[in-house]
Design an enzyme around this catalytic site. Structure first.
Site, PDB file in Angstrom:
ATOM      1  N   GLY A  97       0.706  -1.202   0.031  1.00 12.74           N
ATOM      2  CA  GLY A  97      -0.026   0.053   0.035  1.00 12.74           C
ATOM      3  C   GLY A  97       0.821   1.262   0.030  1.00 12.74           C
ATOM      4  O   GLY A  97       0.362   2.307  -0.447  1.00 12.74           O
ATOM      5  N   HIS A  98       2.018   1.277   0.293  1.00 13.07           N
ATOM      6  CA  HIS A  98       2.865   2.336   0.600  1.00 13.07           C
ATOM      7  C   HIS A  98       4.365   2.192  -0.218  1.00 13.07           C
ATOM      8  O   HIS A  98       5.192   1.784   0.278  1.00 13.07           O
ATOM      9  CB  HIS A  98       3.184   2.472   2.052  1.00 13.07           C
ATOM     10  CG  HIS A  98       3.767   3.914   2.598  1.00 13.07           C
ATOM     11  ND1 HIS A  98       4.907   4.466   2.231  1.00 13.07           N
ATOM     12  CD2 HIS A  98       2.946   4.923   2.798  1.00 13.07           C
ATOM     13  CE1 HIS A  98       5.076   5.679   2.565  1.00 13.07           C
ATOM     14  NE2 HIS A  98       3.988   6.051   3.069  1.00 13.07           N
TER      15      HIS A  98
END
Lengths: 157, 93
Positions: free
Chosen positions: A37-38
């Protein structure tokens, strides 16, 4: 480091409560669900986890100073700065210095360097409280031994 | 040289964003000024640093909780400043 388990410190390389300083080493994992996600296609260690890394490193210094009689809980983050991207596989050197050991609180300054360059810094403040239960205290002692906190600072263990 | 109260009032005003004129020696830090525990941590750090002392906050809190001492002794600013002066005097002695 195991980001998803909040295991941010691999090894304490220097711990000197009298000189009020601690240093730790950590390697950012090559893979982690966090990077899904990052960010997709551009994995970066989140700044909040760099704060956590400094907080845990400083936390070991506070715990050693108190000989594990109380638990430091992060209460404030001041002046956090992220000066560069930190990516999978990167080796980190973390340092924290105890600025103040007050009654019921402690203040440290933390920094993270990588490849000779400062990548993060912050002032961190902790509230100090009795361990809420024996489970946490036992777990902290076990983790302390895993990251090589010297036995002399573990109190009565 | 500013008085203990002026220094403490300045710290509280700046740290907790409370107008300086609202802070008097009769103000109770919690009941009148509404300083919460997190702001009090900031205030304690600034006071410890400014006076070179370590306020025994945990001991004070325990004494208040056990009913041995009124909270006014430590948390009304006049009382707090008197206790700060005692700690400073003990440090010099």
């Amino acid at each position: 480091m195991r980001l998803e388990y909040f295991q941010m410190v691999d090894r304490i390389s220097l711990l000197d409560p009298e000189a009020r300083v601690v240093r730790a080493e950590s390697t950012v994992p090559d893979q982690s669900p966090v990077f899904e996600g990052h960010f997709p296609g551009h994995p970066l260690m989140p700044g909040v986890l760099m704060i956590e890394t400094m907080a845990q490193t400083g936390g070991w210094l506070v715990l050693a100073t108190l000989r594990f009689a109380r638990m430091p809980f992060l209460a404030q983050v001041k002046e956090a700065k992220f000066r560069g991207f930190v990516t999978p596989g990167q080796k980190l050197e973390v340092e924290a210095r105890l600025v103040q050991d007050g009654s019921g609180y402690a203040v440290v300054t933390g920094r993270i360097d990588s490849a000779g360059r400062k990548v993060a810094e912050a002032e961190l403040r902790y509230g100090l409280a009795p361990f809420p239960n024996e489970t946490l205290r036992a777990q902290m002692l076990e983790t302390a031994r895993r990251v090589a906190v010297p036995e002399a600072y573990l109190g009565d263990g | 040289m500013p008085s203990t109260f002026d220094t403490v009032a300045g710290i509280i005003s700046e740290t907790c964003d409370i107008p300086r004129e609202k802070i008097t020696p009769e103000s109770h830090a919690i009941n009148d000024l509404g300083i919460d525990s997190l702001d009090f941590l900031d205030v304690a750090f600034a006071i410890d640093k400014a006076f070179g002392i370590k306020m025994p906050l945990e001991q004070w809190t325990q004494e208040v909780n056990e009913g041995k001492v009124s909270s006014d002794e430590y948390f009304v600013l006049g009382g707090l400043c008197a206790n700060i002066d005692k700690l400073v005097a003990a440090k010099v002695a």
